[in-house]
Design a protein around this motif. Structure first.
Motif, PDB file in Angstrom:
ATOM      1  N   LYS A 174     -28.177 -73.666 -86.062  1.00 58.50           N
ATOM      2  CA  LYS A 174     -26.759 -73.381 -85.758  1.00 58.50           C
ATOM      3  C   LYS A 174     -26.600 -72.197 -84.794  1.00 58.50           C
ATOM      4  N   ARG A 175     -27.674 -71.784 -84.167  1.00 61.32           N
ATOM      5  CA  ARG A 175     -27.613 -70.709 -83.181  1.00 61.32           C
ATOM      6  C   ARG A 175     -27.632 -71.314 -81.776  1.00 61.32           C
ATOM      7  N   LYS A 176     -27.265 -70.480 -80.802  1.00 59.87           N
ATOM      8  CA  LYS A 176     -27.322 -70.960 -79.422  1.00 59.87           C
ATOM      9  C   LYS A 176     -28.791 -71.126 -79.003  1.00 59.87           C
ATOM     10  N   VAL A 177     -29.100 -72.239 -78.393  1.00 61.76           N
ATOM     11  CA  VAL A 177     -30.460 -72.484 -77.909  1.00 61.76           C
ATOM     12  C   VAL A 177     -30.413 -72.658 -76.391  1.00 61.76           C
ATOM     13  N   ILE A 178     -31.323 -71.966 -75.708  1.00 61.98           N
ATOM     14  CA  ILE A 178     -31.408 -72.090 -74.249  1.00 61.98           C
ATOM     15  C   ILE A 178     -32.748 -72.760 -73.929  1.00 61.98           C
ATOM     16  N   GLY A 179     -32.700 -73.895 -73.302  1.00 64.47           N
ATOM     17  CA  GLY A 179     -33.930 -74.594 -72.926  1.00 64.47           C
ATOM     18  C   GLY A 179     -34.169 -74.436 -71.439  1.00 64.47           C
ATOM     19  N   ILE A 180     -35.333 -73.935 -71.089  1.00 62.37           N
ATOM     20  CA  ILE A 180     -35.658 -73.768 -69.656  1.00 62.37           C
ATOM     21  C   ILE A 180     -36.815 -74.697 -69.292  1.00 62.37           C
ATOM     22  N   GLU A 181     -36.634 -75.407 -68.225  1.00 64.71           N
ATOM     23  CA  GLU A 181     -37.630 -76.411 -67.832  1.00 64.71           C
ATOM     24  C   GLU A 181     -37.714 -76.450 -66.300  1.00 64.71           C
ATOM     25  N   ALA A 182     -38.953 -76.548 -65.805  1.00 63.18           N
ATOM     26  CA  ALA A 182     -39.146 -76.518 -64.348  1.00 63.18           C
ATOM     27  C   ALA A 182     -38.862 -77.868 -63.695  1.00 63.18           C
ATOM     28  N   ASP A 183     -38.962 -78.948 -64.459  1.00 65.35           N
ATOM     29  CA  ASP A 183     -38.763 -80.275 -63.863  1.00 65.35           C
ATOM     30  C   ASP A 183     -37.287 -80.666 -63.935  1.00 65.35           C
TER      31      ASP A 183
END
Lengths: 285, 261
Positions: free
Chosen positions: A145-154
């Motif tokens: 239930k927390r903010k999730v930041i997903g970082i991806e190069a593609d």
């Protein structure tokens, strides 16, 4: 302290014989085809070593396991195109293999188990480095239930992840297209948990990722990761030959990883073997 | 006053009834050539009947659905097509670059929303006005501007049907791409990558669960044909799903969109 429950870790043991059964085909194909690339000799050497082991092949496989076997066979058949794609730094069709792995129930359950263990303050966010096609970020967001930041190069992986985000109507996830090793550029919120468990991570140098994660993490924060480590420096991981096809590096062994955690200043690192993978966790205090 | 004229369609080899109403007469009167083309869409072609300001037939032509429209003409979508729209009462599109006017009226309208973007003029009248309507109108105008060289009467009508259906829903930016793809659907096709199809088999169940009325088999079968061919008999909801599915395949490099030259 364990990261995954015993029953879930045992599920991973079933992957080893499936991957093992595809190694002779990979080796034969490499010996047969007229293609030269950086890691070719290394793959041949590693497969030779691995094939000297005796691994029991299961008679009964689940439909997903059968698909995995088929997927690895497709990779072997498609070897030349894959090498060409990765030399151009393109993921190409392997993106769908990644999505297949990330959409498996085994992967989703693994993420949920990790997500249940993440306890962070309300103001804190979770950062996923190499979020791939997004499944782990989505499951972490649903569980924590927390903010999730997903970082991806593609970039295409990000587009696919955003489609899942829209379909599943999850509103506490942000997917950012960018270099995970420069994640600091894209985030402004306090990060109390960093996760890098997607198969994309296995193509990265784990030492760099762990070191980078330390700089991004708030004090009191925790990292969770997975990597196909070597048992000993001279004992290759069974996934290694396939990862090298996709441009992966030679993985360190688990003692080196422990040493790395100490060097970076992580507290109470723990490493757990699950089939061909190693899951680890460490905190910053 | 309405009148029915019967026109011979050389492609169908039969006479078809065409309704001539006041809007068509008015459109012919206002046209610089003194006549308007009434479009009757048949299976794989369109019959265009030219009507003068007195309601007389001044010739007809059969267009294959991929033939470019003649410039300097006014075309009217007949009432029988317009009545299938629930929210859109009338429209008039002027493509100045192509010197083309396409219009359609369900009834005589005096006040319409008008938007101008570059060399595109769009006027529309709706059954009810809401804040959403203005946003939808802008999305439509932008999509038309993006695809102005590729618009055909059939694709415009398909886009109007799509817009008409989704006007009741909140608009989003992705609809601009959907509408643009529909508007240019006669000039766009796609190619399936056989290599990628093998990998797609791994995730087929996952993807086709998200798009339950779509399947890779249909996509493979229809490759190389204009997109319009696949979407022409589908309702707006199915068209949206089809486009989303095609975009999902494109993101995974299973298909590649191509322009029909």
């Amino acid at each position: 302290m364990t990261i995954l429950s015993g029953s879930l870790a045992r599920e991973y043991n079933r992957l080893t014989p499936i991957i093992f059964s595809c190694l002779p085909k990979l080796r034969n194909k490499l010996l047969k085809v007229d293609i030269d690339f950086k890691e070719k000799d290394s793959i041949l050497k590693v497969t030779e070593k691995l094939l000297s082991r005796h691994i029991f092949t299961p008679i009964v496989k689940s439909s997903w396991e059968e698909k995995l076997e088929k997927a690895l066979e497709t990779v072997v058949d498609d070897l030349i195109s894959i090498v060409e794609d990765f030399e151009r730094e393109e993921m190409g069709c392997v993106r769908m293999l990644l999505e297949f792995l990330m959409e498996s129930s085994l992967y989703a359950e693994t993420v949920r188990e990790i997500g249940r263990k993440i306890k962070i303050p309300e103001i804190g966010s979770i950062l996923e480095l190499n979020s791939g096609t997004g499944r782990s970020s989505l499951e972490l967001a649903k569980i924590s239930k927390r903010k999730v930041i997903g970082i991806e190069a593609d970039e295409k992986c990000i587009e696919i992840a955003r489609d899942y985000l829209k379909t599943e109507k999850v509103n506490n996830v942000v997917f950012i297209h960018g270099d995970p090793l420069r994640a600091g550029r894209y985030i402004s919120e306090p990060i109390f948990a960093i996760v890098f468990i997607s198969p994309v991570t296995w193509l990265y140098d784990i030492e760099t990722l762990i070191s980078k994660a330390y700089t991004l993490l708030e004090f009191g924060g925790v990292i969770y990761g997975s990597y196909p480590l070597r048992e000993r420096p001279d004992s290759p991981n069974i996934i290694e030959p396939f990862l090298k096809l996709f441009g992966g590096v030679t993985p360190p062994d688990k003692n080196r990883l422990k040493w790395l955690f100490d060097r970076e200043g992580y507290h109470k690192p723990s490493i757990q073997k699950a089939g061909p993978l190693y899951f680890f966790k460490a905190s910053k205090v | 006053m309405k009148k029915i004229i019967h026109v011979y369609c050389p492609a169908c080899k039969s006479r078809v009834p065409v309704e001539v109403d006041e809007n068509i007469l008015l459109s012919a009167k206002n046209s610089p050539l003194g006549m308007t083309g009434v479009v009757d869409i048949h299976r794989d072609h369109a019959l265009i009947i030219y009507i003068d300001a007195h309601g007389h037939e001044r010739g007809s032509r059969v267009y294959s659905l991929i033939t470019p429209l003649e410039t300097g003409k006014t075309f009217t979508i007949p009432l029988k097509y317009m009545t299938s729209l629930n929210n859109i009462k009338a429209f008039k599109l002027v493509l100045k670059d192509r010197d083309l006017v396409i219009e359609g009226y369900k009834e005589q309208i005096h006040v319409m929303i008008k938007g101008v973007l570059n060399k595109v003029e769009l006027e529309m009248a709706f059954s009810k006005l809401s804040n959403n309507i203005y946003e939808w109108f802008n999305i439509m105008l932008k999509s038309i501007d993006e695809t102005k060289d590729k618009i055909k009467i059939e694709t415009l009508y398909k886009a109007l049907q799509f817009l008409d259906y989704f006007l009741n829903y909140p608009p989003s930016e992705s609809y601009k791409d959907f509408l643009a793809l529909i508007l240019s659907s006669m000039s766009v096709t796609y190619k399936v990558d056989d290599r990628a199809v093998k990998y797609y088999a791994l995730i087929r169940n996952i993807i086709e669960k998200m798009y339950p009325h779509s399947s890779i088999d249909e996509i493979i079968k229809m490759q190389g044909k204009p997109l319009y061919e696949i979407m022409r008999y589908k309702d707006s909801l199915s068209v949206r799903e089809l486009i989303e599915y095609l975009l999902a395949l494109e993101k995974r490099e299973v298909i590649k969109f191509e322009e029909i030259t």
